[in-house]
Design a protein around this motif. Structure first.
Motif, PDB file in Angstrom:
ATOM      1  N   GLN A  47       0.806  -1.176  -0.011  1.00 43.47           N
ATOM      2  CA  GLN A  47       0.059  -0.103   0.014  1.00 43.47           C
ATOM      3  C   GLN A  47       0.849   1.121  -0.085  1.00 43.47           C
ATOM      4  N   GLY A  48       2.091   0.964   0.405  1.00 40.96           N
ATOM      5  CA  GLY A  48       3.023   2.392   0.543  1.00 40.96           C
ATOM      6  C   GLY A  48       3.013   2.946   2.089  1.00 40.96           C
ATOM      7  N   VAL A  49       4.335   3.151   2.359  1.00 37.67           N
ATOM      8  CA  VAL A  49       4.443   3.749   3.679  1.00 37.67           C
ATOM      9  C   VAL A  49       5.340   5.000   3.538  1.00 37.67           C
ATOM     10  N   GLU A  50       5.259   5.989   4.623  1.00 38.79           N
ATOM     11  CA  GLU A  50       5.992   7.192   4.564  1.00 38.79           C
ATOM     12  C   GLU A  50       6.648   7.446   5.940  1.00 38.79           C
ATOM     13  N   HIS A  60       9.066   7.869   0.752  1.00 39.27           N
ATOM     14  CA  HIS A  60       8.024   6.978   0.550  1.00 39.27           C
ATOM     15  C   HIS A  60       8.599   5.562  -0.126  1.00 39.27           C
ATOM     16  N   VAL A  61       8.064   4.527   0.457  1.00 37.94           N
ATOM     17  CA  VAL A  61       8.573   3.178   0.303  1.00 37.94           C
ATOM     18  C   VAL A  61       7.392   2.259   0.120  1.00 37.94           C
ATOM     19  N   GLN A  62       7.589   1.336  -1.136  1.00 35.79           N
ATOM     20  CA  GLN A  62       6.214   0.707  -1.681  1.00 35.79           C
ATOM     21  C   GLN A  62       6.887  -0.447  -2.656  1.00 35.79           C
ATOM     22  N   ILE A  63       6.186  -1.453  -2.368  1.00 41.99           N
ATOM     23  CA  ILE A  63       6.460  -2.694  -3.045  1.00 41.99           C
ATOM     24  C   ILE A  63       5.493  -2.658  -4.297  1.00 41.99           C
ATOM     25  N   VAL A  64       5.867  -2.866  -5.574  1.00 41.16           N
ATOM     26  CA  VAL A  64       4.968  -2.721  -6.625  1.00 41.16           C
ATOM     27  C   VAL A  64       5.244  -4.008  -7.516  1.00 41.16           C
ATOM     28  N   HIS A  65       4.144  -4.743  -7.773  1.00 39.05           N
ATOM     29  CA  HIS A  65       4.440  -5.919  -8.872  1.00 39.05           C
ATOM     30  C   HIS A  65       3.854  -5.555 -10.022  1.00 39.05           C
ATOM     31  N   VAL A  66       4.849  -5.514 -10.945  1.00 38.87           N
ATOM     32  CA  VAL A  66       4.843  -5.379 -12.309  1.00 38.87           C
ATOM     33  C   VAL A  66       4.959  -6.888 -13.312  1.00 38.87           C
ATOM     34  N   VAL A  67       5.962  -7.046 -13.825  1.00 41.19           N
ATOM     35  CA  VAL A  67       6.449  -8.065 -14.300  1.00 41.19           C
ATOM     36  C   VAL A  67       7.281  -8.870 -13.284  1.00 41.19           C
ATOM     37  N   ALA A  68       8.054  -8.153 -12.503  1.00 36.23           N
ATOM     38  CA  ALA A  68       8.665  -8.522 -11.238  1.00 36.23           C
ATOM     39  C   ALA A  68       8.505  -7.538 -10.081  1.00 36.23           C
ATOM     40  N   THR A  69       8.672  -8.022  -8.848  1.00 37.34           N
ATOM     41  CA  THR A  69       8.628  -7.156  -7.720  1.00 37.34           C
ATOM     42  C   THR A  69       9.423  -5.982  -7.725  1.00 37.34           C
ATOM     43  N   GLU A  70       9.225  -4.945  -7.452  1.00 39.50           N
ATOM     44  CA  GLU A  70      10.089  -3.855  -7.301  1.00 39.50           C
ATOM     45  C   GLU A  70       9.778  -3.177  -6.003  1.00 39.50           C
ATOM     46  N   LYS A  74      11.266   6.800  -2.811  1.00 39.10           N
ATOM     47  CA  LYS A  74      11.143   8.128  -3.454  1.00 39.10           C
ATOM     48  C   LYS A  74      11.153   8.857  -2.117  1.00 39.10           C
ATOM     49  N   ARG A  75      11.640  10.218  -2.647  1.00 44.01           N
ATOM     50  CA  ARG A  75      11.825  11.265  -1.433  1.00 44.01           C
ATOM     51  C   ARG A  75      11.168  12.435  -2.137  1.00 44.01           C
ATOM     52  N   ASP A  76      10.096  12.803  -0.988  1.00 46.08           N
ATOM     53  CA  ASP A  76       9.290  13.931  -1.841  1.00 46.08           C
ATOM     54  C   ASP A  76       8.479  13.736  -3.163  1.00 46.08           C
ATOM     55  N   GLY A  77       8.380  12.333  -3.584  1.00 44.98           N
ATOM     56  CA  GLY A  77       7.760  12.135  -4.607  1.00 44.98           C
ATOM     57  C   GLY A  77       8.735  11.877  -5.946  1.00 44.98           C
ATOM     58  N   VAL A  78       9.889  12.308  -5.555  1.00 42.26           N
ATOM     59  CA  VAL A  78      11.023  11.921  -6.667  1.00 42.26           C
ATOM     60  C   VAL A  78      11.801  10.606  -6.266  1.00 42.26           C
ATOM     61  N   PRO A  79      12.215   9.701  -7.150  1.00 40.14           N
ATOM     62  CA  PRO A  79      12.659   8.298  -7.069  1.00 40.14           C
ATOM     63  C   PRO A  79      14.067   8.550  -6.748  1.00 40.14           C
ATOM     64  N   LEU A  80      14.667   8.008  -5.744  1.00 43.70           N
ATOM     65  CA  LEU A  80      15.984   8.065  -5.239  1.00 43.70           C
ATOM     66  C   LEU A  80      16.925   7.572  -6.380  1.00 43.70           C
ATOM     67  N   PRO A  81      18.165   8.172  -6.588  1.00 43.20           N
ATOM     68  CA  PRO A  81      19.144   7.531  -7.638  1.00 43.20           C
ATOM     69  C   PRO A  81      19.193   6.111  -7.528  1.00 43.20           C
ATOM     70  N   ASP A  82      19.360   5.415  -8.645  1.00 45.53           N
ATOM     71  CA  ASP A  82      19.439   3.832  -8.516  1.00 45.53           C
ATOM     72  C   ASP A  82      18.464   3.284  -7.942  1.00 45.53           C
ATOM     73  N   SER A  83      17.357   3.744  -7.406  1.00 49.48           N
ATOM     74  CA  SER A  83      16.206   3.092  -7.071  1.00 49.48           C
ATOM     75  C   SER A  83      15.353   2.522  -8.317  1.00 49.48           C
ATOM     76  N   GLU A 226       2.190  11.395   6.711  1.00 46.78           N
ATOM     77  CA  GLU A 226       2.502  10.601   7.939  1.00 46.78           C
ATOM     78  C   GLU A 226       3.554   9.684   7.990  1.00 46.78           C
ATOM     79  N   THR A 227       3.914   9.805   9.222  1.00 46.82           N
ATOM     80  CA  THR A 227       4.982   9.068   9.508  1.00 46.82           C
ATOM     81  C   THR A 227       4.855   7.538   9.825  1.00 46.82           C
ATOM     82  N   GLY A 228       5.465   6.449   9.041  1.00 47.09           N
ATOM     83  CA  GLY A 228       5.057   4.947   9.280  1.00 47.09           C
ATOM     84  C   GLY A 228       5.908   4.528  10.551  1.00 47.09           C
ATOM     85  N   THR A 229       5.285   3.921  11.418  1.00 43.37           N
ATOM     86  CA  THR A 229       6.056   3.209  12.570  1.00 43.37           C
ATOM     87  C   THR A 229       6.236   1.836  12.393  1.00 43.37           C
TER      88      THR A 229
END
Length: 230
Positions: A47-50, A60-70, A74-83, A226-229
Motif C-alpha cells: 500500500q506504501g508507507v511514508e 515513500h517506500v512501496q512494493i510494486v508488482h509489475v512483471v517482477a517485484t520492485e 521516493k523522496r518527496d515524490g522523486v525516485p532516489l538515484p539507482d532505485s 504521515e510517518t510510518g512506525t
C-alpha cells in the motif's frame, strides 16, 4: 536477507540503508546508521508507507508488482538515484538488455555457423540474424545516450519478430509446448524493460528541459506527511 543502499541525491553518499527478511518482512530503514522506521507486514509495503526524514523531507517506500517485484523508494515524490523507479536506472537497464540481446544473437550465430553441416543453406538465415544483432547493438548505443526513439524502434522490431515467431510456433505440428511458454515469458520481460527504458528516457528529457529543479526533491519543512512506525 535483502539489503539496499541508496543516496538521497545524485552523487551523494549511499547513507540510506534498507534491510528486509524473506517475503519482504521486517523492513528496517536507517539513515547514517540511525533508525528511520520499520514495517513488519509486507501488505503495508504494497500500500506504501511514508517516513519523515530529519531534514523534513518525506521518504515513500512501496512494493510494486509489475512483471517482477520492485521496491520503489521516493523522496518527496522523486525516485532516489539507482532505485527501481529512477529514470536513469530504467535507461541503463534497457541499455544492458539491448546489448545483452545483441551479444546473445551474435554468439548464437557464431555457434550455429561452426556446428552446421550445410553452411550454404543456412548462411542467409545466419546473416539475417547477424544483421539483427548489429541493429540491436546500435539501438543499445543510442539507448545509452538516452534516446527516446531507440527503445521505440527496438519495441517495434521485437514485436514484429515475436508475432512472426509466435505464428510459426502456433502453426507448427508440435504446437505450443513448455519451451514456447518460457519463450513468451522472456519476451514479456524484455518488453517491460524496454517500455520502462522509454519512460525513463522521457522523464530525463523532461527534467533536462525544466532544469535542475525538476530533478531533485523539495526539502521544505512545511511539507507534511504521515510517518510510518511499522
Amino acid at each position: 536477507m535483502g539489503v539496499l543502499k541508496l543516496a538521497l541525491e545524485e552523487g551523494g553518499p549511499r547513507n540510506l540503508e534498507l534491510f528486509w527478511g524473506a517475503g519482504w518482512r521486517d523492513l528496517r530503514i536507517e539513515l547514517d546508521d540511525q533508525p528511520v522506521g520499520s514495517v513488519e507486514d509486507p501488505l503495508q509495503l504494497e500500500q506504501g508507507v511514508e517516513f519523515t526524514l530529519p531534514d523534513g523531507s518525506v521518504l515513500h517506500v512501496q512494493i510494486v508488482h509489475v512483471v517482477a517485484t520492485e521496491l520503489r523508494v521516493k523522496r518527496d515524490g522523486v525516485p532516489l538515484p539507482d532505485s527501481a523507479s529512477d529514470p536513469g536506472s530504467l535507461v541503463r537497464s534497457a541499455t544492458y538488455m539491448l546489448y545483452g540481446m545483441a551479444a546473445f544473437t551474435t554468439a548464437a550465430v557464431m555457434v550455429l555457423f561452426v556446428v552446421t553441416n550445410d553452411v550454404e543453406k543456412t548462411l542467409p538465415g545466419l546473416l539475417l540474424n547477424l544483421i539483427y544483432g548489429g541493429v540491436v547493438a546500435v539501438l543499445g548505443f543510442f539507448m545509452f545516450k538516452r534516446s527516446r526513439v531507440a527503445p521505440l524502434v527496438a519495441i517495434l522490431i521485437l514485436s514484429a519478430d515475436t508475432l512472426y515467431t509466435a505464428f510459426m510456433k502456433l502453426t507448427s505440428p508440435k504446437g505450443v509446448g513448455l519451451s514456447t511458454m518460457t519463450w513468451l515469458v522472456i519476451r514479456v520481460f524484455i518488453f517491460s524493460v524496454l517500455v520502462k527504458g522509454f519512460l525513463g528516457a522521457m522523464e530525463l528529457a523532461r527534467r533536462e528541459k525544466q532544469g535542475p529543479a525538476a530533478a531533485g526533491p523539495a526539502t521544505s519543512p512545511s511539507l507534511h506527511a504521515e510517518t510510518g512506525t511499522g
